[in-house]
Design an enzyme around this catalytic site. Structure first.
Site, mmCIF file in Angstrom:
data_model
loop_
_atom_site.group_PDB
_atom_site.id
_atom_site.type_symbol
_atom_site.label_atom_id
_atom_site.label_comp_id
_atom_site.label_asym_id
_atom_site.label_seq_id
_atom_site.Cartn_x
_atom_site.Cartn_y
_atom_site.Cartn_z
ATOM 1 N N VAL A 1 -5.338 5.674 -7.141
ATOM 2 C CA VAL A 1 -5.308 4.351 -6.521
ATOM 3 C C VAL A 1 -5.360 4.666 -5.021
ATOM 4 C CG1 VAL A 1 -4.017 2.211 -6.211
ATOM 5 C CG2 VAL A 1 -3.979 3.370 -8.435
ATOM 6 N N PRO A 2 -6.550 4.581 -4.430
ATOM 7 C CA PRO A 2 -6.815 5.232 -3.141
ATOM 8 C C PRO A 2 -6.229 4.526 -1.914
ATOM 9 C CG PRO A 2 -8.768 4.086 -3.884
ATOM 10 C CD PRO A 2 -7.751 3.952 -4.984
ATOM 11 N N CYS A 3 -4.925 4.575 -1.794
ATOM 12 C CA CYS A 3 -4.257 3.988 -0.630
ATOM 13 C C CYS A 3 -4.626 4.712 0.657
ATOM 14 C CB CYS A 3 -2.752 3.956 -0.841
ATOM 15 S SG CYS A 3 -2.030 5.545 -1.265
ATOM 16 N N HIS A 4 -5.131 5.951 0.537
ATOM 17 C CA HIS A 4 -5.546 6.699 1.725
ATOM 18 C C HIS A 4 -6.774 6.092 2.391
ATOM 19 C CE1 HIS A 4 -7.847 8.487 -1.623
ATOM 20 N NE2 HIS A 4 -8.780 8.735 -0.717
ATOM 21 N N ASN B 1 0.844 -1.193 0.000
ATOM 22 C CA ASN B 1 0.000 0.000 0.000
ATOM 23 C C ASN B 1 0.881 1.247 0.000
ATOM 24 O OD1 ASN B 1 -2.719 1.160 0.257
ATOM 25 N ND2 ASN B 1 -2.037 1.811 2.275
#
Length: 180
Positions: free
Chosen positions: A142-145, A133
């Site tokens: 690419v919503p790693c948050h 991640n």
């Protein structure tokens, strides 16, 4: 999404200004392969990985970057929930599995690192999932948050925990864009 591990092509890079600070974006003919905060301490390492796995970065302009910039503006204005630009995920097989799973986390939702690992077929692999991640090179899109600790704490974020909190608040409808 293209897998670029077998060929190398120049990566056109451009600075994009966002409400959370400047970002460095990169794209090839196949799609966007980089979107990182310009002040991220690991940006040089991320650029080295891009050069190794995709191709050498070179400053310029690209239609994918123009489209990315417009979609980021819409996202921060609260009118876009999903990005529809082509992506180049250039990592190990495990990293790409994690990143594809990140793309499936709905806007405004979060999951834990444990859940991310389970969904990617690696139960018990939360630390490895967390590392993958953190190695995501296409922030926000690419919503790693959207990945947090099981106890609700934010965990980490390459762009800084303040930015992670603001992204999650934006998606929860808790912040107006004027606060950026």
């Amino acid at each position: 999404m293209a897998d670029m591990t077998s060929s190398r092509t120049p990566v056109v890079t451009q600075r994009l200004d966002t409400p959370l600070g400047p970002m460095l974006a990169g794209a090839t003919a196949e799609g966007v392969c980089l979107l990182e905060f310009a002040d991220r301490p690991l940006l040089p390492a991320q650029l080295a990985r891009i050069e190794e796995r995709v191709g050498p970065p070179t400053a310029g302009s690209h239609p994918h970057l123009d489209r990315l910039d417009a979609q980021l503006d819409e996202y921060f204005a609260g009118t876009r929930r999903d990005f529809d630009i082509p992506l180049v995920l250039a990592g190990t097989g495990f990293q790409e599995r994690i990143w594809r799973r990140l793309l499936g986390i709905p806007y405004g939702r979060t999951i834990s690192y444990d859940e991310l690992a389970r969904q990617a077929g690696s139960p018990g692999g939360s630390r490895a999932a967390g590392r993958a991640n953190g190695d995501n090179r296409i922030a926000i899109v690419v919503p790693c948050h959207r990945v947090i600790r099981a106890n609700g704490d934010l965990g980490g974020y390459g762009g800084g925990l303040g930015r992670k909190r603001r992204l999650l608040d934006l998606e929860a409808g808790g912040l107006q864009t004027s606060l950026f």
